[in-house]
Write a protein that holds these residues in place. Structure first.
Motif, PDB file in Angstrom:
ATOM      1  N   SER A   1       1.126 -21.191  -5.010  1.00 43.50           N
ATOM      2  CA  SER A   1       1.744 -22.095  -5.987  1.00 43.50           C
ATOM      3  C   SER A   1       0.929 -22.230  -7.270  1.00 43.50           C
ATOM      4  CB  SER A   1       1.956 -23.469  -5.360  1.00 43.50           C
ATOM      5  OG  SER A   1       0.712 -24.027  -4.981  1.00 43.50           O
ATOM      6  N   ARG A   2      -0.351 -21.827  -7.234  1.00 41.66           N
ATOM      7  CA  ARG A   2      -1.201 -21.881  -8.433  1.00 41.66           C
ATOM      8  C   ARG A   2      -1.358 -20.512  -9.083  1.00 41.66           C
ATOM      9  NH1 ARG A   2      -6.251 -23.825  -5.776  1.00 41.66           N
ATOM     10  NH2 ARG A   2      -5.210 -22.873  -4.038  1.00 41.66           N
ATOM     11  N   ASN A   3      -0.483 -19.570  -8.712  1.00 37.72           N
ATOM     12  CA  ASN A   3      -0.519 -18.195  -9.224  1.00 37.72           C
ATOM     13  C   ASN A   3      -1.815 -17.471  -8.897  1.00 37.72           C
ATOM     14  OD1 ASN A   3       2.066 -18.174 -10.267  1.00 37.72           O
ATOM     15  ND2 ASN A   3       1.415 -19.015 -12.225  1.00 37.72           N
ATOM     16  N   LYS A   4      -2.376 -17.795  -7.761  1.00 29.68           N
ATOM     17  CA  LYS A   4      -3.562 -17.099  -7.273  1.00 29.68           C
ATOM     18  C   LYS A   4      -3.129 -16.116  -6.196  1.00 29.68           C
ATOM     19  CE  LYS A   4      -6.655 -19.608  -9.457  1.00 29.68           C
ATOM     20  NZ  LYS A   4      -7.612 -19.109 -10.377  1.00 29.68           N
ATOM     21  N   VAL A   5      -3.742 -14.967  -6.200  1.00 31.48           N
ATOM     22  CA  VAL A   5      -3.426 -13.955  -5.194  1.00 31.48           C
ATOM     23  C   VAL A   5      -3.903 -14.463  -3.838  1.00 31.48           C
ATOM     24  CG1 VAL A   5      -3.921 -11.619  -4.422  1.00 31.48           C
ATOM     25  CG2 VAL A   5      -3.617 -12.083  -6.858  1.00 31.48           C
ATOM     26  N   ASN A   6      -3.028 -14.392  -2.828  1.00 33.64           N
ATOM     27  CA  ASN A   6      -3.445 -14.848  -1.506  1.00 33.64           C
ATOM     28  C   ASN A   6      -3.341 -13.756  -0.451  1.00 33.64           C
ATOM     29  OD1 ASN A   6      -0.715 -14.809  -1.181  1.00 33.64           O
ATOM     30  ND2 ASN A   6      -0.479 -16.980  -0.818  1.00 33.64           N
ATOM     31  N   GLU A   7      -2.966 -12.551  -0.854  1.00 35.59           N
ATOM     32  CA  GLU A   7      -3.034 -11.418   0.061  1.00 35.59           C
ATOM     33  C   GLU A   7      -3.182 -10.134  -0.737  1.00 35.59           C
ATOM     34  OE1 GLU A   7       0.659 -11.626   2.298  1.00 35.59           O
ATOM     35  OE2 GLU A   7       1.418  -9.920   1.216  1.00 35.59           O
ATOM     36  N   TYR A   8      -3.866  -9.190  -0.115  1.00 34.40           N
ATOM     37  CA  TYR A   8      -4.110  -7.895  -0.713  1.00 34.40           C
ATOM     38  C   TYR A   8      -3.669  -6.824   0.273  1.00 34.40           C
ATOM     39  CZ  TYR A   8      -7.276 -10.441  -3.808  1.00 34.40           C
ATOM     40  OH  TYR A   8      -7.811 -11.316  -4.709  1.00 34.40           O
ATOM     41  N   GLU A   9      -3.214  -5.697  -0.229  1.00 35.70           N
ATOM     42  CA  GLU A   9      -2.915  -4.560   0.627  1.00 35.70           C
ATOM     43  C   GLU A   9      -4.081  -3.586   0.507  1.00 35.70           C
ATOM     44  OE1 GLU A   9       0.588  -1.396   1.692  1.00 35.70           O
ATOM     45  OE2 GLU A   9       0.546  -2.233  -0.329  1.00 35.70           O
ATOM     46  N   LEU A  10      -4.708  -3.318   1.634  1.00 38.61           N
ATOM     47  CA  LEU A  10      -5.809  -2.363   1.681  1.00 38.61           C
ATOM     48  C   LEU A  10      -5.236  -1.022   2.113  1.00 38.61           C
ATOM     49  CD1 LEU A  10      -8.397  -4.542   3.624  1.00 38.61           C
ATOM     50  CD2 LEU A  10      -8.135  -4.311   1.152  1.00 38.61           C
TER      51      LEU A  10
ATOM     52  N   PRO B   1      -1.262  21.436   2.208  1.00 38.44           N
ATOM     53  CA  PRO B   1      -2.044  20.194   2.115  1.00 38.44           C
ATOM     54  C   PRO B   1      -1.255  19.045   2.747  1.00 38.44           C
ATOM     55  CG  PRO B   1      -2.000  21.311   0.009  1.00 38.44           C
ATOM     56  CD  PRO B   1      -1.031  22.028   0.897  1.00 38.44           C
ATOM     57  N   GLU B   2      -1.957  18.236   3.506  1.00 33.63           N
ATOM     58  CA  GLU B   2      -1.335  17.080   4.146  1.00 33.63           C
ATOM     59  C   GLU B   2      -2.115  15.828   3.785  1.00 33.63           C
ATOM     60  OE1 GLU B   2      -0.174  17.496   8.308  1.00 33.63           O
ATOM     61  OE2 GLU B   2      -0.742  19.613   8.166  1.00 33.63           O
ATOM     62  N   ARG B   3      -1.443  14.702   3.848  1.00 33.33           N
ATOM     63  CA  ARG B   3      -2.074  13.420   3.527  1.00 33.33           C
ATOM     64  C   ARG B   3      -1.755  12.444   4.639  1.00 33.33           C
ATOM     65  NH1 ARG B   3      -0.650   8.631   0.815  1.00 33.33           N
ATOM     66  NH2 ARG B   3      -2.418   7.683  -0.244  1.00 33.33           N
ATOM     67  N   LEU B   4      -2.773  11.736   5.087  1.00 32.41           N
ATOM     68  CA  LEU B   4      -2.600  10.658   6.045  1.00 32.41           C
ATOM     69  C   LEU B   4      -3.034   9.369   5.368  1.00 32.41           C
ATOM     70  CD1 LEU B   4      -4.210  12.242   9.245  1.00 32.41           C
ATOM     71  CD2 LEU B   4      -1.775  12.087   8.692  1.00 32.41           C
ATOM     72  N   ALA B   5      -2.333   8.279   5.643  1.00 29.69           N
ATOM     73  CA  ALA B   5      -2.687   6.995   5.042  1.00 29.69           C
ATOM     74  C   ALA B   5      -2.524   5.884   6.070  1.00 29.69           C
ATOM     75  CB  ALA B   5      -1.815   6.714   3.830  1.00 29.69           C
ATOM     76  N   ALA B   6      -3.334   4.872   5.920  1.00 31.36           N
ATOM     77  CA  ALA B   6      -3.250   3.674   6.748  1.00 31.36           C
ATOM     78  C   ALA B   6      -3.356   2.475   5.809  1.00 31.36           C
ATOM     79  CB  ALA B   6      -4.368   3.641   7.777  1.00 31.36           C
ATOM     80  N   SER B   7      -2.642   1.424   6.122  1.00 28.29           N
ATOM     81  CA  SER B   7      -2.720   0.231   5.283  1.00 28.29           C
ATOM     82  C   SER B   7      -2.718  -1.017   6.157  1.00 28.29           C
ATOM     83  CB  SER B   7      -1.562   0.186   4.285  1.00 28.29           C
ATOM     84  OG  SER B   7      -0.337   0.061   4.959  1.00 28.29           O
ATOM     85  N   ARG B   8      -3.307  -2.054   5.628  1.00 25.17           N
ATOM     86  CA  ARG B   8      -3.362  -3.359   6.279  1.00 25.17           C
ATOM     87  C   ARG B   8      -3.259  -4.426   5.201  1.00 25.17           C
ATOM     88  NH1 ARG B   8      -3.619  -0.079   9.711  1.00 25.17           N
ATOM     89  NH2 ARG B   8      -4.743  -0.053  11.675  1.00 25.17           N
ATOM     90  N   LEU B   9      -2.798  -5.595   5.600  1.00 25.54           N
ATOM     91  CA  LEU B   9      -2.774  -6.741   4.698  1.00 25.54           C
ATOM     92  C   LEU B   9      -3.996  -7.600   4.949  1.00 25.54           C
ATOM     93  CD1 LEU B   9       0.952  -7.889   4.705  1.00 25.54           C
ATOM     94  CD2 LEU B   9      -0.265  -6.603   2.953  1.00 25.54           C
ATOM     95  N   LEU B  10      -4.630  -8.026   3.879  1.00 31.17           N
ATOM     96  CA  LEU B  10      -5.776  -8.921   3.942  1.00 31.17           C
ATOM     97  C   LEU B  10      -5.354 -10.224   3.305  1.00 31.17           C
ATOM     98  CD1 LEU B  10      -8.807  -9.500   4.416  1.00 31.17           C
ATOM     99  CD2 LEU B  10      -9.220  -8.549   2.144  1.00 31.17           C
ATOM    100  N   TYR B  11      -5.298 -11.262   4.110  1.00 29.53           N
ATOM    101  CA  TYR B  11      -4.943 -12.576   3.589  1.00 29.53           C
ATOM    102  C   TYR B  11      -6.189 -13.216   3.027  1.00 29.53           C
ATOM    103  CZ  TYR B  11      -0.671 -11.631   6.031  1.00 29.53           C
ATOM    104  OH  TYR B  11       0.475 -11.040   6.452  1.00 29.53           O
ATOM    105  N   SER B  12      -6.060 -13.799   1.873  1.00 30.55           N
ATOM    106  CA  SER B  12      -7.217 -14.291   1.143  1.00 30.55           C
ATOM    107  C   SER B  12      -7.136 -15.787   0.920  1.00 30.55           C
ATOM    108  CB  SER B  12      -7.274 -13.573  -0.208  1.00 30.55           C
ATOM    109  OG  SER B  12      -8.288 -14.097  -0.998  1.00 30.55           O
TER     110      SER B  12
END
Length: 75
Positions: A3-12, A29-40
């Motif tokens: 509500s204060r326009n502050k980031v509260n999660e990031y995608e890693l 060529p191949e690419r593998l990726a993994a992602s997670r959410l980081l709550y801040s």
């Protein structure tokens, strides 16, 4: 965003790109990726940094496992 326009999660995101060569063959060529959410939460900077480090290590381990499985399937 909160509500204060502050980031509260990031995608890693961690990724790797590779090409397999062997037995007279070569993969595209191949690419593998993994992602997670980081709550801040607004505070606890050290805890957030520790959690990010742990999440990134888990993602790297996941990518390594996936790469090993891909290499095993190459035979």
């Amino acid at each position: 965003m909160d509500s204060r326009n502050k980031v509260n999660e990031y995608e890693l995101i961690e990724s790797l790109q590779f090409r397999i060569r062997g037995g007279g063959r070569e993969s595209a060529p191949e690419r593998l990726a993994a992602s997670r959410l980081l709550y801040s939460p607004g505070t606890a900077l050290l805890a957030r940094q520790r959690e990010e480090t742990e999440l990134r290590q888990l993602m790297r381990e996941e990518l390594a496992d996936r790469l090993v499985r891909r290499l095993a399937a190459w035979r």
